[in-house]
Design a protein around this motif. Structure first.
Motif, PDB file in Angstrom:
ATOM      1  N   LYS A  18      58.820  44.444  41.119  1.00  0.00           N
ATOM      2  CA  LYS A  18      59.577  44.975  39.982  1.00  0.00           C
ATOM      3  C   LYS A  18      60.227  46.315  40.315  1.00  0.00           C
ATOM      4  O   LYS A  18      61.344  46.605  39.891  1.00  0.00           O
ATOM      5  CB  LYS A  18      58.669  45.146  38.764  1.00  0.00           C
ATOM      6  CG  LYS A  18      58.471  43.885  37.971  1.00  0.00           C
ATOM      7  CD  LYS A  18      57.803  44.206  36.659  1.00  0.00           C
ATOM      8  CE  LYS A  18      57.758  42.975  35.793  1.00  0.00           C
ATOM      9  NZ  LYS A  18      57.177  43.261  34.485  1.00  0.00           N
TER      10      LYS A  18
ATOM     11  N   LYS B  99      63.240  45.613  42.438  1.00  0.00           N
ATOM     12  CA  LYS B  99      64.311  45.051  41.607  1.00  0.00           C
ATOM     13  C   LYS B  99      64.999  46.164  40.813  1.00  0.00           C
ATOM     14  O   LYS B  99      66.229  46.194  40.686  1.00  0.00           O
ATOM     15  CB  LYS B  99      63.730  44.011  40.645  1.00  0.00           C
ATOM     16  CG  LYS B  99      64.771  43.293  39.833  1.00  0.00           C
ATOM     17  CD  LYS B  99      64.162  42.211  38.986  1.00  0.00           C
ATOM     18  CE  LYS B  99      65.231  41.476  38.216  1.00  0.00           C
ATOM     19  NZ  LYS B  99      64.687  40.401  37.387  1.00  0.00           N
TER      20      LYS B  99
ATOM     21  N   ASN C 227      68.903  47.323  40.929  1.00  0.00           N
ATOM     22  CA  ASN C 227      69.735  47.409  39.725  1.00  0.00           C
ATOM     23  C   ASN C 227      70.359  48.799  39.572  1.00  0.00           C
ATOM     24  O   ASN C 227      71.502  48.919  39.134  1.00  0.00           O
ATOM     25  CB  ASN C 227      68.923  47.062  38.476  1.00  0.00           C
ATOM     26  CG  ASN C 227      68.633  45.584  38.391  1.00  0.00           C
ATOM     27  OD1 ASN C 227      69.374  44.761  38.943  1.00  0.00           O
ATOM     28  ND2 ASN C 227      67.561  45.227  37.714  1.00  0.00           N
TER      29      ASN C 227
ATOM     30  N   TYR D 256      62.258  39.035  45.705  1.00  0.00           N
ATOM     31  CA  TYR D 256      61.632  40.351  45.582  1.00  0.00           C
ATOM     32  C   TYR D 256      60.197  40.371  46.108  1.00  0.00           C
ATOM     33  O   TYR D 256      59.726  41.394  46.583  1.00  0.00           O
ATOM     34  CB  TYR D 256      61.671  40.822  44.118  1.00  0.00           C
ATOM     35  CG  TYR D 256      63.079  40.936  43.594  1.00  0.00           C
ATOM     36  CD1 TYR D 256      63.931  41.915  44.067  1.00  0.00           C
ATOM     37  CD2 TYR D 256      63.561  40.044  42.645  1.00  0.00           C
ATOM     38  CE1 TYR D 256      65.230  42.027  43.604  1.00  0.00           C
ATOM     39  CE2 TYR D 256      64.859  40.144  42.172  1.00  0.00           C
ATOM     40  CZ  TYR D 256      65.688  41.133  42.658  1.00  0.00           C
ATOM     41  OH  TYR D 256      66.971  41.227  42.206  1.00  0.00           O
TER      42      TYR D 256
ATOM     43  N   GLU E 172      67.568  37.561  47.165  1.00  0.00           N
ATOM     44  CA  GLU E 172      67.043  37.864  45.832  1.00  0.00           C
ATOM     45  C   GLU E 172      65.528  37.676  45.744  1.00  0.00           C
ATOM     46  O   GLU E 172      64.963  37.702  44.661  1.00  0.00           O
ATOM     47  CB  GLU E 172      67.711  36.952  44.792  1.00  0.00           C
ATOM     48  CG  GLU E 172      69.194  37.212  44.605  1.00  0.00           C
ATOM     49  CD  GLU E 172      69.462  38.513  43.867  1.00  0.00           C
ATOM     50  OE1 GLU E 172      68.747  38.809  42.886  1.00  0.00           O
ATOM     51  OE2 GLU E 172      70.385  39.240  44.280  1.00  0.00           O
TER      52      GLU E 172
END
Length: 182
Positions: free
Chosen positions: A150, A153, A157, A134, A132
């Motif tokens: 971001k 991520k 998602n 990033y 996890e």
């Protein structure tokens, strides 16, 4: 070799020519483009658009077919023709067109949203190597497009939302590997 005579001459713009009218008349003469195959097969080229649509039971102008009532219409005030139909109504000779279109519209829509194989491999690689974290993913050498943490991520998602079962199985398969490493 000498030049061709008309090439070097300046072309003059004719201001008096009405180009809009020319374009409009050319469009009017062209046959209508029909996207729906049911309508295309039932179309009669010798009849007008209004006649073709009326025979199929379709409306030429939806605003006229289903008007927005300003006041409640009294049924006694409406005119009725001699055969018991309203004067604006025509006989539908090709009802199968509307029936086929309704049948096609009632079918469930196929879900065509998929991700590219490259994106799936990229996300799996990043999760497999960095979990996890990033910021670490952003510094990875396989981050060819130089995605920010971001952006990475967000891609993860998107993968979670598109393939939830596959993601759960992938995460479950990673847990035994981490225990063996410790």
């Amino acid at each position: 070799m000498p030049k061709a005579k008309g090439k070097s001459r300046r072309h003059k713009y004719t201001y008096n020519l009405n180009r809009k009218r020319l374009y409009r008349s050319a469009r009017r003469r062209a046959a209508p483009r029909i996207a729906c195959s049911h309508i295309r097969h039932a179309w009669d080229p010798h009849k007008s658009v209004a006649q073709n649509l009326a025979e199929m039971g379709l409306a030429e102008d939806p605003n006229k077919a289903v008007p927005i009532p300003k006041k409640l219409l009294v049924s006694a005030g409406m005119e009725v023709g001699s055969d018991g139909q309203q004067p604006g109504k025509t006989i539908v000779r090709k009802p199968y067109v509307v029936n086929e279109m309704e049948l096609e519209a009632s079918l469930p829509e196929k879900k065509s949203n998929t991700l590219s194989r490259d994106l799936i491999d990229y996300v799996r690689y990043m999760i497999q190597n960095h979990g996890e974290n990033y910021k670490e993913m952003a510094r990875d050498e396989k981050n060819y497009y130089q995605d920010t943490p971001k952006q990475i991520k967000r891609k993860i998602n998107v993968y979670k939302n598109f393939y939830p079962e596959e993601y759960k199985n992938f995460i479950a398969s990673l847990k035994p590997e981490k225990m063996e490493v410790q």
